[in-house]
Design a protein around this motif. Structure first.
Motif, PDB file in Angstrom:
ATOM      1  N   PRO A  72     -15.128 -50.822  37.772  1.00 24.48           N
ATOM      2  CA  PRO A  72     -14.721 -50.062  36.586  1.00 24.48           C
ATOM      3  C   PRO A  72     -15.921 -49.483  35.851  1.00 24.48           C
ATOM      4  O   PRO A  72     -16.984 -50.096  35.792  1.00 24.48           O
ATOM      5  N   VAL A  73     -15.748 -48.291  35.332  1.00 25.09           N
ATOM      6  CA  VAL A  73     -16.760 -47.651  34.498  1.00 25.09           C
ATOM      7  C   VAL A  73     -16.114 -47.304  33.166  1.00 25.09           C
ATOM      8  O   VAL A  73     -14.894 -47.238  33.051  1.00 25.09           O
ATOM      9  N   ARG A  74     -16.937 -47.098  32.159  1.00 27.48           N
ATOM     10  CA  ARG A  74     -16.409 -46.779  30.839  1.00 27.48           C
ATOM     11  C   ARG A  74     -15.793 -45.383  30.856  1.00 27.48           C
ATOM     12  O   ARG A  74     -16.346 -44.453  31.433  1.00 27.48           O
ATOM     13  N   CYS A  75     -14.650 -45.282  30.225  1.00 31.72           N
ATOM     14  CA  CYS A  75     -13.892 -44.032  30.207  1.00 31.72           C
ATOM     15  C   CYS A  75     -13.314 -43.859  28.806  1.00 31.72           C
ATOM     16  O   CYS A  75     -12.875 -44.829  28.191  1.00 31.72           O
ATOM     17  N   ALA A  76     -13.312 -42.637  28.316  1.00 37.05           N
ATOM     18  CA  ALA A  76     -12.761 -42.365  26.993  1.00 37.05           C
ATOM     19  C   ALA A  76     -12.142 -40.978  26.977  1.00 37.05           C
ATOM     20  O   ALA A  76     -12.559 -40.087  27.720  1.00 37.05           O
ATOM     21  N   ILE A  77     -11.129 -40.829  26.134  1.00 37.36           N
ATOM     22  CA  ILE A  77     -10.526 -39.517  25.913  1.00 37.36           C
ATOM     23  C   ILE A  77     -10.840 -39.114  24.483  1.00 37.36           C
ATOM     24  O   ILE A  77     -10.510 -39.830  23.537  1.00 37.36           O
ATOM     25  N   ARG A  78     -11.480 -37.997  24.319  1.00 33.32           N
ATOM     26  CA  ARG A  78     -11.800 -37.451  23.011  1.00 33.32           C
ATOM     27  C   ARG A  78     -11.393 -35.989  22.986  1.00 33.32           C
ATOM     28  O   ARG A  78     -11.782 -35.226  23.868  1.00 33.32           O
ATOM     29  N   TYR A  79     -10.602 -35.631  21.982  1.00 38.75           N
ATOM     30  CA  TYR A  79     -10.156 -34.254  21.792  1.00 38.75           C
ATOM     31  C   TYR A  79      -9.473 -33.694  23.033  1.00 38.75           C
ATOM     32  O   TYR A  79      -9.634 -32.530  23.374  1.00 38.75           O
ATOM     33  N   GLY A  80      -8.731 -34.553  23.746  1.00 42.96           N
ATOM     34  CA  GLY A  80      -7.997 -34.116  24.923  1.00 42.96           C
ATOM     35  C   GLY A  80      -8.848 -33.965  26.173  1.00 42.96           C
ATOM     36  O   GLY A  80      -8.389 -33.411  27.174  1.00 42.96           O
ATOM     37  N   MET A  81     -10.084 -34.455  26.144  1.00 41.28           N
ATOM     38  CA  MET A  81     -10.984 -34.364  27.293  1.00 41.28           C
ATOM     39  C   MET A  81     -11.354 -35.764  27.768  1.00 41.28           C
ATOM     40  O   MET A  81     -11.505 -36.675  26.971  1.00 41.28           O
ATOM     41  N   ILE A  82     -11.495 -35.924  29.090  1.00 36.44           N
ATOM     42  CA  ILE A  82     -11.836 -37.212  29.694  1.00 36.44           C
ATOM     43  C   ILE A  82     -13.345 -37.268  29.900  1.00 36.44           C
ATOM     44  O   ILE A  82     -13.927 -36.360  30.498  1.00 36.44           O
ATOM     45  N   PHE A  83     -13.964 -38.350  29.424  1.00 37.90           N
ATOM     46  CA  PHE A  83     -15.390 -38.580  29.600  1.00 37.90           C
ATOM     47  C   PHE A  83     -15.595 -39.924  30.288  1.00 37.90           C
ATOM     48  O   PHE A  83     -14.834 -40.862  30.061  1.00 37.90           O
ATOM     49  N   VAL A  84     -16.630 -40.014  31.131  1.00 35.75           N
ATOM     50  CA  VAL A  84     -16.998 -41.288  31.748  1.00 35.75           C
ATOM     51  C   VAL A  84     -18.480 -41.543  31.509  1.00 35.75           C
ATOM     52  O   VAL A  84     -19.261 -40.616  31.294  1.00 35.75           O
ATOM     53  N   ASN A  85     -18.849 -42.822  31.547  1.00 33.52           N
ATOM     54  CA  ASN A  85     -20.241 -43.244  31.401  1.00 33.52           C
ATOM     55  C   ASN A  85     -20.560 -44.157  32.569  1.00 33.52           C
ATOM     56  O   ASN A  85     -19.959 -45.222  32.708  1.00 33.52           O
ATOM     57  N   LEU A  86     -21.505 -43.769  33.407  1.00 26.57           N
ATOM     58  CA  LEU A  86     -21.851 -44.530  34.607  1.00 26.57           C
ATOM     59  C   LEU A  86     -22.951 -45.556  34.375  1.00 26.57           C
ATOM     60  O   LEU A  86     -23.389 -46.204  35.318  1.00 26.57           O
ATOM     61  N   ASP A  87     -23.377 -45.735  33.144  1.00 27.66           N
ATOM     62  CA  ASP A  87     -24.457 -46.663  32.841  1.00 27.66           C
ATOM     63  C   ASP A  87     -24.031 -48.080  33.199  1.00 27.66           C
ATOM     64  O   ASP A  87     -23.031 -48.583  32.708  1.00 27.66           O
ATOM     65  N   GLN A  88     -24.786 -48.739  34.057  1.00 30.90           N
ATOM     66  CA  GLN A  88     -24.442 -50.082  34.523  1.00 30.90           C
ATOM     67  C   GLN A  88     -24.981 -51.171  33.614  1.00 30.90           C
ATOM     68  O   GLN A  88     -24.636 -52.331  33.770  1.00 30.90           O
ATOM     69  N   ARG A  89     -25.816 -50.816  32.646  1.00 36.37           N
ATOM     70  CA  ARG A  89     -26.384 -51.843  31.772  1.00 36.37           C
ATOM     71  C   ARG A  89     -25.325 -52.480  30.886  1.00 36.37           C
ATOM     72  O   ARG A  89     -25.407 -53.641  30.557  1.00 36.37           O
ATOM     73  N   ASP A  90     -24.323 -51.706  30.486  1.00 30.26           N
ATOM     74  CA  ASP A  90     -23.257 -52.247  29.647  1.00 30.26           C
ATOM     75  C   ASP A  90     -21.947 -51.673  30.156  1.00 30.26           C
ATOM     76  O   ASP A  90     -21.496 -50.635  29.721  1.00 30.26           O
ATOM     77  N   HIS A  91     -21.338 -52.353  31.121  1.00 29.37           N
ATOM     78  CA  HIS A  91     -20.133 -51.836  31.746  1.00 29.37           C
ATOM     79  C   HIS A  91     -18.866 -52.332  31.074  1.00 29.37           C
ATOM     80  O   HIS A  91     -17.775 -51.980  31.464  1.00 29.37           O
TER      81      HIS A  91
END
Length: 110
Positions: A72-91
Motif C-alpha cells: 500500500p502507498v499513501r493515496c488522497a483525493i483533493r478537489y476531485g483529483m487522485i494523488f499518491v505518495n511513493l515515499d517509503q519512509r512513512d507508508h
C-alpha cells in the motif's frame, strides 16, 4: 555543452527529489464505482488505484517479485483529483478522530 547524467545519479535524484512528494494520478471520476481500478506507472513503478466497497480510494505498488503482495502507498483525493505518495519512509496513512476543519469563505479583494 552539458553532458547527460549517468544512470546512477539519475536514479538517486528520482528517489530523493521526486518520489517524496504527492503526485497527480487522474481525476476521481476515472474510477466512479466500487470495484473500479486504474493502473498507472509513476516514476517507473506500476501503481494500481482502486475504489473499494466502502467507496474509499486506495493505491498499491505492484511488486515485480514472485509471490509479492501489493504494497500500500499513501493515496488522497483533493478537489476531485487522485494523488499518491511513493515515499517509503512513512507508508502509514494518518487516521484522525477529529472532524476535518471547516472551510471559511474569505472575501475577495476589490
Amino acid at each position: 555543452m552539458t553532458t547527460p547524467p549517468d544512470d546512477r545519479s539519475f536514479r538517486r535524484e528520482m528517489a530523493t527529489a521526486y518520489r517524496s512528494g504527492w503526485h497527480f494520478i487522474d481525476l476521481a471520476t476515472a474510477i466512479p464505482h466500487a470495484g473500479d481500478s486504474l493502473m498507472v506507472t509513476v516514476f517507473g513503478e506500476p501503481v494500481v488505484v482502486t475504489r473499494d466497497d466502502d467507496e474509499d480510494v486506495r493505491a498499491y505498488r505492484c511488486l515485480r517479485r514472485p509471490r509479492g503482495a501489493p504494497q500500500p502507498v499513501r493515496c488522497a483525493i483533493r478537489y476531485g483529483m487522485i494523488f499518491v505518495n511513493l515515499d517509503q519512509r512513512d507508508h502509514r496513512q494518518v487516521e484522525s478522530d477529529t472532524p476535518p476543519p471547516r472551510t471559511i469563505a474569505t472575501p475577495r479583494s476589490a
